[in-house]
Design a protein around this motif. Structure first.
Motif, PDB file in Angstrom:
ATOM      1  N   ILE A   1      64.007  72.740  74.428  1.00  0.00           N
ATOM      2  CA  ILE A   1      63.674  74.168  74.323  1.00  0.00           C
ATOM      3  C   ILE A   1      62.382  74.407  75.093  1.00  0.00           C
ATOM      4  N   SER A   2      62.327  75.516  75.819  1.00  0.00           N
ATOM      5  CA  SER A   2      61.109  75.930  76.515  1.00  0.00           C
ATOM      6  C   SER A   2      60.599  77.217  75.876  1.00  0.00           C
ATOM      7  N   LYS A   3      59.306  77.272  75.637  1.00  0.00           N
ATOM      8  CA  LYS A   3      58.674  78.477  75.083  1.00  0.00           C
ATOM      9  C   LYS A   3      57.430  78.797  75.887  1.00  0.00           C
ATOM     10  N   SER A   4      57.377  79.991  76.455  1.00  0.00           N
ATOM     11  CA  SER A   4      56.174  80.477  77.134  1.00  0.00           C
ATOM     12  C   SER A   4      55.538  81.543  76.270  1.00  0.00           C
ATOM     13  N   GLY A   5      54.208  81.584  76.283  1.00  0.00           N
ATOM     14  CA  GLY A   5      53.521  82.609  75.511  1.00  0.00           C
ATOM     15  C   GLY A   5      52.093  82.204  75.213  1.00  0.00           C
ATOM     16  N   ARG A   6      51.505  82.897  74.285  1.00  0.00           N
ATOM     17  CA  ARG A   6      50.159  82.589  73.834  1.00  0.00           C
ATOM     18  C   ARG A   6      50.201  81.303  73.012  1.00  0.00           C
ATOM     19  N   ARG A   7      49.077  80.639  72.901  1.00  0.00           N
ATOM     20  CA  ARG A   7      49.016  79.389  72.147  1.00  0.00           C
ATOM     21  C   ARG A   7      49.492  79.593  70.709  1.00  0.00           C
ATOM     22  N   SER A   8      49.121  80.698  70.102  1.00  0.00           N
ATOM     23  CA  SER A   8      49.519  80.953  68.705  1.00  0.00           C
ATOM     24  C   SER A   8      51.039  81.071  68.580  1.00  0.00           C
ATOM     25  N   GLU A   9      51.708  81.645  69.577  1.00  0.00           N
ATOM     26  CA  GLU A   9      53.168  81.762  69.542  1.00  0.00           C
ATOM     27  C   GLU A   9      53.822  80.384  69.642  1.00  0.00           C
ATOM     28  N   ILE A  10      53.273  79.535  70.501  1.00  0.00           N
ATOM     29  CA  ILE A  10      53.800  78.176  70.658  1.00  0.00           C
ATOM     30  C   ILE A  10      53.572  77.376  69.380  1.00  0.00           C
ATOM     31  N   GLU A  11      52.390  77.526  68.781  1.00  0.00           N
ATOM     32  CA  GLU A  11      52.100  76.823  67.527  1.00  0.00           C
ATOM     33  C   GLU A  11      53.033  77.274  66.400  1.00  0.00           C
ATOM     34  N   GLU A  12      53.398  78.543  66.411  1.00  0.00           N
ATOM     35  CA  GLU A  12      54.322  79.068  65.393  1.00  0.00           C
ATOM     36  C   GLU A  12      55.710  78.433  65.550  1.00  0.00           C
ATOM     37  N   VAL A  13      56.204  78.345  66.785  1.00  0.00           N
ATOM     38  CA  VAL A  13      57.501  77.704  67.028  1.00  0.00           C
ATOM     39  C   VAL A  13      57.427  76.228  66.634  1.00  0.00           C
ATOM     40  N   HIS A  14      56.328  75.566  66.972  1.00  0.00           N
ATOM     41  CA  HIS A  14      56.142  74.161  66.620  1.00  0.00           C
ATOM     42  C   HIS A  14      56.216  73.976  65.099  1.00  0.00           C
ATOM     43  N   ALA A  15      55.532  74.832  64.372  1.00  0.00           N
ATOM     44  CA  ALA A  15      55.528  74.731  62.903  1.00  0.00           C
ATOM     45  C   ALA A  15      56.929  74.940  62.325  1.00  0.00           C
ATOM     46  N   LYS A  16      57.696  75.839  62.916  1.00  0.00           N
ATOM     47  CA  LYS A  16      59.049  76.103  62.419  1.00  0.00           C
ATOM     48  C   LYS A  16      60.020  74.971  62.746  1.00  0.00           C
ATOM     49  N   LEU A  17      59.826  74.321  63.899  1.00  0.00           N
ATOM     50  CA  LEU A  17      60.728  73.243  64.307  1.00  0.00           C
ATOM     51  C   LEU A  17      60.352  71.891  63.696  1.00  0.00           C
ATOM     52  N   LYS A  18      59.106  71.724  63.318  1.00  0.00           N
ATOM     53  CA  LYS A  18      58.616  70.433  62.824  1.00  0.00           C
ATOM     54  C   LYS A  18      59.442  69.862  61.671  1.00  0.00           C
ATOM     55  N   PRO A  19      59.834  70.655  60.687  1.00  0.00           N
ATOM     56  CA  PRO A  19      60.623  70.089  59.583  1.00  0.00           C
ATOM     57  C   PRO A  19      61.962  69.482  60.023  1.00  0.00           C
ATOM     58  N   TYR A  20      62.469  69.907  61.172  1.00  0.00           N
ATOM     59  CA  TYR A  20      63.753  69.397  61.661  1.00  0.00           C
ATOM     60  C   TYR A  20      63.588  68.118  62.488  1.00  0.00           C
ATOM     61  N   GLY A  21      62.350  67.783  62.824  1.00  0.00           N
ATOM     62  CA  GLY A  21      62.090  66.572  63.598  1.00  0.00           C
ATOM     63  C   GLY A  21      62.025  66.860  65.084  1.00  0.00           C
ATOM     64  N   ILE A  22      60.840  66.845  65.627  1.00  0.00           N
ATOM     65  CA  ILE A  22      60.641  67.030  67.067  1.00  0.00           C
ATOM     66  C   ILE A  22      60.525  65.641  67.679  1.00  0.00           C
TER      67      ILE A  22
END
Length: 174
Positions: free
Chosen positions: A126-147
């Motif tokens: 998955i690719s995500k462009s945006g502000r750092r806070s937006e990327i951190e939000e996606v990271h936090a949501k995906l983390k429980p599934y295993g990155i």
């Protein structure tokens, strides 16, 4: 004076060792570089450094002055976040079975306006462009599934105001 986030843009010739000398300027002042990106610029044969720091305006003025003393540096500028348009990019590598087995992942991708770059038997990216806070939000949501892997770029930015570096170069040619 309070600390703020500043984006420093440095236009320079592309010479070996300049990055080391520029980072030394920050090291001497105990100022941490939050983000660093170096690429070609809009001007042929001229590189552009984008350096993000958190410090006072007094210190950032001093740093820009020191950077401009480097022989290869053509011009350096600093801007606040409000004076720039900026983004970062991130890639997330995740197990392929989760794309089909976990509907929530599809929702995360859609809601965050991310894109799927590639899908293989074992993983998808998955690719995500945006502000750092937006990327951190996606990271936090995906983390429980295993990155499986994660990487984020440094900031890239353009100023809202015109930077007169091209005019300066034309004058130097005359």
């Amino acid at each position: 004076m309070e600390n703020r986030t500043f984006t420093i843009s440095v236009y320079s010739e592309n010479n070996v060792g300049l990055l080391n000398r520029i980072s030394g300027i920050f090291l001497k002042r105990h100022i941490n570089i939050l983000s660093l990106n170096v690429s070609e610029s809009e001007i042929d044969n001229v590189s552009r450094f984008i350096i993000v720091v958190e410090t006072t305006e007094k210190w950032v003025k001093n740093i820009v002055g020191q950077i401009e003393k480097q022989i290869e540096v053509i011009k350096a500028f600093y801007h606040t976040d409000e004076e720039t348009i900026y983004l970062e990019n991130a890639l997330f590598k995740i197990q392929s079975n989760l794309l089909f087995d976990e509907k929530q992942i599809q929702n995360i991708i859609k809601e965050s306006q991310s894109t799927i770059v590639t899908v293989s038997r074992d993983f998808f990216v998955i690719s995500k462009s945006g502000r750092r806070s937006e990327i951190e939000e996606v990271h936090a949501k995906l983390k429980p599934y295993g990155i499986m892997q994660f990487v984020r770029s440094g900031r890239i930015s353009v100023s809202k105001e015109k930077m007169e570096v091209s005019t300066l170069l034309e004058e130097l040619k005359l």
